[in-house]
Motif scaffolding. Structure first.
Motif, PDB file in Angstrom:
ATOM      1  N   TYR A  29       0.800  -1.217   0.000  1.00 30.70           N
ATOM      2  CA  TYR A  29       0.000   0.000   0.000  1.00 30.70           C
ATOM      3  C   TYR A  29       0.837   1.274   0.000  1.00 30.70           C
ATOM      4  CZ  TYR A  29      -3.129  -3.704   1.342  1.00 30.70           C
ATOM      5  OH  TYR A  29      -3.818  -4.890   1.360  1.00 30.70           O
ATOM      6  N   LYS A  30       2.121   1.125   0.194  1.00 33.14           N
ATOM      7  CA  LYS A  30       3.003   2.283   0.246  1.00 33.14           C
ATOM      8  C   LYS A  30       4.425   1.855  -0.067  1.00 33.14           C
ATOM      9  CE  LYS A  30       4.476   6.063   3.241  1.00 33.14           C
ATOM     10  NZ  LYS A  30       5.900   5.826   2.886  1.00 33.14           N
ATOM     11  N   PHE A  31       5.163   2.726  -0.746  1.00 33.16           N
ATOM     12  CA  PHE A  31       6.569   2.476  -1.037  1.00 33.16           C
ATOM     13  C   PHE A  31       7.417   3.131   0.057  1.00 33.16           C
ATOM     14  CE2 PHE A  31       5.145   0.740  -4.844  1.00 33.16           C
ATOM     15  CZ  PHE A  31       6.195   0.288  -5.641  1.00 33.16           C
ATOM     16  N   PRO A  32       8.700   2.778   0.143  1.00 34.29           N
ATOM     17  CA  PRO A  32       9.541   3.392   1.174  1.00 34.29           C
ATOM     18  C   PRO A  32       9.778   4.871   0.914  1.00 34.29           C
ATOM     19  CG  PRO A  32      10.865   2.028  -0.292  1.00 34.29           C
ATOM     20  CD  PRO A  32       9.432   1.767  -0.632  1.00 34.29           C
ATOM     21  N   PHE A  33      10.093   5.612   1.962  1.00 31.50           N
ATOM     22  CA  PHE A  33      10.529   6.995   1.795  1.00 31.50           C
ATOM     23  C   PHE A  33      11.808   6.992   0.959  1.00 31.50           C
ATOM     24  CE2 PHE A  33       7.783   7.385   5.459  1.00 31.50           C
ATOM     25  CZ  PHE A  33       7.192   8.631   5.295  1.00 31.50           C
ATOM     26  N   ASN A  34      11.923   8.019   0.114  1.00 34.73           N
ATOM     27  CA  ASN A  34      13.074   8.134  -0.789  1.00 34.73           C
ATOM     28  C   ASN A  34      13.209   6.889  -1.658  1.00 34.73           C
ATOM     29  OD1 ASN A  34      13.963  10.709   0.350  1.00 34.73           O
ATOM     30  ND2 ASN A  34      14.560   9.510   2.142  1.00 34.73           N
ATOM     31  N   SER A  35      12.098   6.540  -2.318  1.00 36.10           N
ATOM     32  CA  SER A  35      12.082   5.381  -3.211  1.00 36.10           C
ATOM     33  C   SER A  35      13.136   5.538  -4.309  1.00 36.10           C
ATOM     34  CB  SER A  35      10.700   5.226  -3.847  1.00 36.10           C
ATOM     35  OG  SER A  35       9.712   4.998  -2.869  1.00 36.10           O
ATOM     36  N   GLU A  36      13.679   4.417  -4.732  1.00 30.64           N
ATOM     37  CA  GLU A  36      14.758   4.430  -5.705  1.00 30.64           C
ATOM     38  C   GLU A  36      14.288   3.921  -7.063  1.00 30.64           C
ATOM     39  OE1 GLU A  36      18.530   2.864  -4.226  1.00 30.64           O
ATOM     40  OE2 GLU A  36      17.619   2.761  -2.236  1.00 30.64           O
ATOM     41  N   GLN A  37      15.104   4.190  -8.058  1.00 32.64           N
ATOM     42  CA  GLN A  37      14.815   3.735  -9.415  1.00 32.64           C
ATOM     43  C   GLN A  37      15.352   2.309  -9.578  1.00 32.64           C
ATOM     44  OE1 GLN A  37      16.292   6.644 -12.232  1.00 32.64           O
ATOM     45  NE2 GLN A  37      15.069   8.291 -11.369  1.00 32.64           N
ATOM     46  N   LYS A  38      14.654   1.383  -8.944  1.00 33.54           N
ATOM     47  CA  LYS A  38      15.070  -0.014  -8.963  1.00 33.54           C
ATOM     48  C   LYS A  38      13.844  -0.898  -8.778  1.00 33.54           C
ATOM     49  CE  LYS A  38      15.864  -0.661  -4.007  1.00 33.54           C
ATOM     50  NZ  LYS A  38      16.841  -1.070  -2.966  1.00 33.54           N
ATOM     51  N   SER A  39      14.054  -2.203  -8.779  1.00 33.51           N
ATOM     52  CA  SER A  39      12.966  -3.153  -8.571  1.00 33.51           C
ATOM     53  C   SER A  39      12.753  -3.395  -7.084  1.00 33.51           C
ATOM     54  CB  SER A  39      13.278  -4.481  -9.263  1.00 33.51           C
ATOM     55  OG  SER A  39      13.409  -4.303 -10.661  1.00 33.51           O
ATOM     56  N   TYR A  40      11.484  -3.600  -6.708  1.00 33.31           N
ATOM     57  CA  TYR A  40      11.118  -3.927  -5.333  1.00 33.31           C
ATOM     58  C   TYR A  40      10.235  -5.167  -5.347  1.00 33.31           C
ATOM     59  CZ  TYR A  40      12.559   0.775  -3.753  1.00 33.31           C
ATOM     60  OH  TYR A  40      13.267   1.916  -3.455  1.00 33.31           O
TER      61      TYR A  40
END
Length: 377
Positions: free
Chosen positions: A154-165
């Motif tokens: 429901y939410k991505f991490p703070f300071n999301s990166e340009q990568k796969s999760y």
């Protein structure tokens, strides 16, 4: 006599102290405050609405002897996310109740799917924790089942990166990578676009429901064989796209290309159960953008604005205090210096003793008249 401290010297010391305090504050405020702001809020309460149009199996038609798939069916999906216990300074438990309905029918006849998902996540990384184990409930009359959650939802991490999760799919009950695609904008807000492909997944191997593996006459399925029993498995596929504001990790927009179907072979749909693109409506997108902006403003206020102002004021106060202190230390004595000397005598050949040191020659108005020798040689 030593010079006493005056008001200017005291003010100089105050300014120097204030300047030093503000400079230290400019360093400590972002260091202390920002990490506490970069956490999922404990009062989170979010409702998202998605809409779409597609094809839906009319379940009642199976009983009538011929599977019927309705076309161009308007659908609406609603998800309500709240915070539950246990939640604390480091972890937060989210509960998401989600329904998918066909909006051309009322009541239970329009309900297509419903679930209640519960997961405890880290408030910074948004990744699930091992304890407590998450749960999923898909039947209202049966208790929720424990299901380990292994990815974002429901939410991505703070300071999301340009990568796969890793991203967890509630229907598949498993995680698969969601890949960064590009940086773009939605309504003027910078977002990262991620995409994920799920399936085909055999739902009968995921949840033990009678509707996930069904045996009916071939004619009912609309395939060759007449009255010969044919067992069909329910399969699930999804192409998921999410747009994330990277600084806060807020999912600004979401879209799913859902496809559930009955088939004897994976990837080859024989009877569609549900096939539709479901996308956040505009009101939801605007609400999510505002949520992201509110988070950005708080982080910017304590991470940049206040420290910059405190730093500037601190430098000004420090410089003013130093200059005022230097200026106050250059003043001379309160009275002119007194000098000792000799006075000429009456005969011009000797020196008279100096006046006592306590006599102020600057204020003595007595005229000094030299003696005159009145006798003649």
């Amino acid at each position: 006599m030593a010079e006493r401290s005056g008001p200017s010297r005291i003010l100089a010391l105050v300014l120097v102290g204030l300047g030093a305090f503000l400079l230290v504050a400019a360093i400590l405020i972002p260091t202390y405050t920002v990490p506490r702001l970069e956490k999922t809020p404990l009062d989170l309460e979010v409702t998202t609405v998605s809409t779409g149009t597609g094809s839906v199996l009319n379940a009642a038609s199976l009983a009538s002897g011929q599977a019927q798939v309705d076309q161009n069916v308007p659908m609406v999906s609603q998800r309500f996310v709240t915070v539950e216990d246990p939640s604390n300074a480091d972890e937060i438990t989210l509960q998401a109740g989600q329904t998918l309905r066909r909006s051309d029918k009322q009541g239970d006849s329009g309900l297509l799917t419903a679930s209640v998902d519960r997961v405890t996540i880290d408030r910074v990384t948004s990744m699930p924790v091992e304890n407590p184990v998450g749960t999923i409930q898909v039947q209202g009359d049966k208790p929720a089942e424990e299901v380990p959650h292994t990815g974002l939802q429901y939410k991505f991490p703070f300071n999301s990166e340009q990568k796969s999760y890793p991203y967890f799919d509630v229907n598949a009950r498993a995680s698969k990578d969601i890949d960064f695609v590009e940086e773009t904008e939605i309504n003027g807000t910078k977002v990262y676009k991620y995409e994920q492909t799920v399936g085909p997944v055999d739902l009968s191997g995921v949840v033990n429901l009678p509707t996930n593996k069904v045996t009916l006459p071939a004619a009912t399925w609309g395939v060759e064989g007449g009255d010969t029993p044919v067992t069909m498995t329910r399969w699930y596929e999804n192409n998921r796209t999410v747009w994330v504001e990277p600084e806060t990790g807020v999912v600004v927009k979401g879209e799913e290309q859902i496809h559930q179907y009955y088939s004897r072979t994976a990837g080859e749909a024989e009877v569609d159960v549900l096939k539709a693109p479901i996308t956040f409506d505009e009101n939801t997108v605007e609400y999510q953008i505002q949520q992201a902006k509110d988070g950005q403003d708080k982080i910017s206020l304590f991470g940049r604005t206040i420290p910059i102002i405190a730093g500037i004021l601190g430098v000004i106060a420090l410089i003013a205090g130093v200059l005022l202190g230097l200026r106050g230390g250059t003043g001379g004595p309160r009275h002119p210096a007194r000098t000792s000397g000799t006075r000429p005598t009456n005969d011009g050949g000797g020196a008279a003793p100096a006046e006592p040191r306590d006599r102020d020659w600057t204020t003595d108005q007595t005229e000094v008249i030299p003696r005159t020798n009145l006798s003649k040689e």
